[in-house]
Design a protein around this motif. Sequence first.
Motif, PDB file in Angstrom:
ATOM      1  N   GLN A  54      -6.207   5.154  -6.528  1.00 22.54           N
ATOM      2  CA  GLN A  54      -6.241   3.826  -7.380  1.00 22.54           C
ATOM      3  C   GLN A  54      -7.192   3.889  -8.423  1.00 22.54           C
ATOM      4  O   GLN A  54      -8.381   4.803  -8.093  1.00 22.54           O
ATOM      5  CB  GLN A  54      -6.654   2.734  -6.316  1.00 22.54           C
ATOM      6  CG  GLN A  54      -8.018   3.111  -5.524  1.00 22.54           C
ATOM      7  CD  GLN A  54      -8.151   2.057  -4.530  1.00 22.54           C
ATOM      8  OE1 GLN A  54      -7.318   1.357  -3.882  1.00 22.54           O
ATOM      9  NE2 GLN A  54      -9.476   1.917  -4.044  1.00 22.54           N
ATOM     10  N   GLN A  73      -6.042   5.883   7.376  1.00 27.83           N
ATOM     11  CA  GLN A  73      -5.298   4.570   7.266  1.00 27.83           C
ATOM     12  C   GLN A  73      -4.509   4.289   8.500  1.00 27.83           C
ATOM     13  O   GLN A  73      -4.363   5.185   9.305  1.00 27.83           O
ATOM     14  CB  GLN A  73      -4.359   4.527   6.043  1.00 27.83           C
ATOM     15  CG  GLN A  73      -5.094   4.750   4.528  1.00 27.83           C
ATOM     16  CD  GLN A  73      -6.072   3.590   4.482  1.00 27.83           C
ATOM     17  OE1 GLN A  73      -5.817   2.520   4.570  1.00 27.83           O
ATOM     18  NE2 GLN A  73      -7.203   3.813   3.712  1.00 27.83           N
ATOM     19  N   SER A 131       1.101   3.788  -3.215  1.00 26.87           N
ATOM     20  CA  SER A 131       0.700   5.211  -2.776  1.00 26.87           C
ATOM     21  C   SER A 131       1.737   6.345  -2.995  1.00 26.87           C
ATOM     22  O   SER A 131       1.417   7.335  -3.492  1.00 26.87           O
ATOM     23  CB  SER A 131       0.087   5.408  -1.285  1.00 26.87           C
ATOM     24  OG  SER A 131      -0.988   4.514  -1.056  1.00 26.87           O
ATOM     25  N   HIS A 145      -5.118   1.605  -2.133  1.00 26.80           N
ATOM     26  CA  HIS A 145      -4.019   2.544  -2.161  1.00 26.80           C
ATOM     27  C   HIS A 145      -4.402   4.061  -2.618  1.00 26.80           C
ATOM     28  O   HIS A 145      -5.415   4.172  -3.158  1.00 26.80           O
ATOM     29  CB  HIS A 145      -2.816   2.191  -2.851  1.00 26.80           C
ATOM     30  CG  HIS A 145      -3.114   1.941  -4.354  1.00 26.80           C
ATOM     31  ND1 HIS A 145      -3.743   0.686  -4.732  1.00 26.80           N
ATOM     32  CD2 HIS A 145      -2.931   2.621  -5.399  1.00 26.80           C
ATOM     33  CE1 HIS A 145      -3.751   0.666  -6.093  1.00 26.80           C
ATOM     34  NE2 HIS A 145      -3.336   1.767  -6.362  1.00 26.80           N
ATOM     35  N   TYR A 146      -3.727   4.934  -2.517  1.00 30.11           N
ATOM     36  CA  TYR A 146      -3.848   6.333  -2.810  1.00 30.11           C
ATOM     37  C   TYR A 146      -3.940   6.332  -4.391  1.00 30.11           C
ATOM     38  O   TYR A 146      -3.166   5.786  -5.192  1.00 30.11           O
ATOM     39  CB  TYR A 146      -2.733   7.200  -2.360  1.00 30.11           C
ATOM     40  CG  TYR A 146      -2.816   8.683  -2.814  1.00 30.11           C
ATOM     41  CD1 TYR A 146      -3.951   9.544  -2.412  1.00 30.11           C
ATOM     42  CD2 TYR A 146      -1.712   9.030  -3.844  1.00 30.11           C
ATOM     43  CE1 TYR A 146      -3.773  10.838  -2.892  1.00 30.11           C
ATOM     44  CE2 TYR A 146      -1.306  10.458  -4.137  1.00 30.11           C
ATOM     45  CZ  TYR A 146      -2.882  11.172  -3.863  1.00 30.11           C
ATOM     46  OH  TYR A 146      -2.866  12.504  -4.269  1.00 30.11           O
ATOM     47  N   ARG A 184       1.986   7.162  -6.732  1.00 32.34           N
ATOM     48  CA  ARG A 184       0.936   7.893  -6.999  1.00 32.34           C
ATOM     49  C   ARG A 184       1.260   9.204  -6.578  1.00 32.34           C
ATOM     50  O   ARG A 184       0.782  10.259  -7.230  1.00 32.34           O
ATOM     51  CB  ARG A 184      -0.381   7.240  -6.802  1.00 32.34           C
ATOM     52  CG  ARG A 184      -0.953   6.007  -7.301  1.00 32.34           C
ATOM     53  CD  ARG A 184      -0.580   5.608  -8.530  1.00 32.34           C
ATOM     54  NE  ARG A 184      -1.031   4.489  -9.188  1.00 32.34           N
ATOM     55  CZ  ARG A 184      -0.796   3.124  -8.932  1.00 32.34           C
ATOM     56  NH1 ARG A 184       0.371   3.117  -8.129  1.00 32.34           N
ATOM     57  NH2 ARG A 184      -1.449   2.072  -9.414  1.00 32.34           N
ATOM     58  N   GLN A 212       0.795  -1.152  -0.100  1.00 33.49           N
ATOM     59  CA  GLN A 212      -0.025  -0.160   0.175  1.00 33.49           C
ATOM     60  C   GLN A 212       0.860   1.394   0.016  1.00 33.49           C
ATOM     61  O   GLN A 212       0.624   2.341  -0.694  1.00 33.49           O
ATOM     62  CB  GLN A 212      -0.866   0.018   1.056  1.00 33.49           C
ATOM     63  CG  GLN A 212      -1.767   1.379   1.301  1.00 33.49           C
ATOM     64  CD  GLN A 212      -2.626   1.118   2.588  1.00 33.49           C
ATOM     65  OE1 GLN A 212      -2.069   1.103   3.742  1.00 33.49           O
ATOM     66  NE2 GLN A 212      -3.851   1.424   2.433  1.00 33.49           N
ATOM     67  N   LEU A 261      -1.616  12.980  -0.174  1.00 33.22           N
ATOM     68  CA  LEU A 261      -1.163  11.556   0.400  1.00 33.22           C
ATOM     69  C   LEU A 261      -1.507  11.677   2.051  1.00 33.22           C
ATOM     70  O   LEU A 261      -2.003  10.621   2.386  1.00 33.22           O
ATOM     71  CB  LEU A 261       0.244  11.337   0.019  1.00 33.22           C
ATOM     72  CG  LEU A 261       0.697  10.214   0.483  1.00 33.22           C
ATOM     73  CD1 LEU A 261      -0.068   8.876  -0.019  1.00 33.22           C
ATOM     74  CD2 LEU A 261       2.372   9.854   0.133  1.00 33.22           C
ATOM     75  N   PHE A 297      -5.162  11.183   2.509  1.00 34.71           N
ATOM     76  CA  PHE A 297      -5.359   9.706   2.385  1.00 34.71           C
ATOM     77  C   PHE A 297      -4.849   8.755   3.443  1.00 34.71           C
ATOM     78  O   PHE A 297      -5.648   7.773   4.158  1.00 34.71           O
ATOM     79  CB  PHE A 297      -4.532   8.903   1.227  1.00 34.71           C
ATOM     80  CG  PHE A 297      -4.727   7.686   0.912  1.00 34.71           C
ATOM     81  CD1 PHE A 297      -6.106   7.018   0.491  1.00 34.71           C
ATOM     82  CD2 PHE A 297      -3.659   6.636   1.404  1.00 34.71           C
ATOM     83  CE1 PHE A 297      -6.061   5.667   0.484  1.00 34.71           C
ATOM     84  CE2 PHE A 297      -3.941   5.149   1.223  1.00 34.71           C
ATOM     85  CZ  PHE A 297      -5.154   4.758   0.658  1.00 34.71           C
ATOM     86  N   TYR A 298      -3.643   8.948   4.163  1.00 32.22           N
ATOM     87  CA  TYR A 298      -3.331   8.244   5.374  1.00 32.22           C
ATOM     88  C   TYR A 298      -3.768   8.866   6.536  1.00 32.22           C
ATOM     89  O   TYR A 298      -3.589   8.042   7.568  1.00 32.22           O
ATOM     90  CB  TYR A 298      -1.795   8.347   5.334  1.00 32.22           C
ATOM     91  CG  TYR A 298      -1.134   7.195   4.501  1.00 32.22           C
ATOM     92  CD1 TYR A 298      -1.104   5.974   5.278  1.00 32.22           C
ATOM     93  CD2 TYR A 298      -1.039   7.236   3.267  1.00 32.22           C
ATOM     94  CE1 TYR A 298      -0.578   4.824   4.608  1.00 32.22           C
ATOM     95  CE2 TYR A 298      -0.297   6.024   2.494  1.00 32.22           C
ATOM     96  CZ  TYR A 298      -0.237   4.905   3.245  1.00 32.22           C
ATOM     97  OH  TYR A 298       0.191   3.880   2.526  1.00 32.22           O
TER      98      TYR A 298
END
Length: 180
Positions: free
Chosen positions: A158, A43, A24, A155-156, A27, A20, A36, A39-40
């Motif tokens: 996707q 996560q 990520s 993942h980021y 990307r 992941q 990013l 996104f996390y």
Amino acid sequence: MKKVKLEYNVCVFLFAYLNQADLSLHRAGWTSIRELKNFYSNQVNPREVVNFLILNADINANKLEYYYGIKGYSLKKIILSRIIFLLGFSPTFLKDEIYYICQKLIDFAEMLEKDTEVHPLEMEKLRLEISKFSFDILRYKISYKDYNKALKIEHYMQHDGLKEIKIKEFIKKLPNSSGL
């Protein structure tokens, strides 16, 4: 060198998590680190994974600040890893390998915590280091079925048409996963 045994489910989770992070970071080279970070924020934090590894691998947290290098596995070590897996023994790592990946996860966490923009080459370097561990060492310690499943991790950035697997699916199978 000292060796560390990890439970199989920990190895599968670690491979999925590192995959992941690898995808990520790849990307994120096309966008900004802020996206990013966003996104996390939903996560598992890389520092939580490091703490989990410290507890499960019985390593000294004070030694994480030192650089540890790793080498990819030779064909002989790959075959030996597969035989050990097929015989049902716990996956074994060198302590330096565990220190190395913990250090890379801390680098990833620090990158996510930065207030300034991160240079794309810095992200790519970290991505390659994480990928080296995942695909040159860790992948030989898990089954092909779990390997293929972990490759489908969310993942980021996707593709919307992909059928992804959430990281929480891998966490459910971990022993003592309350920290994640």
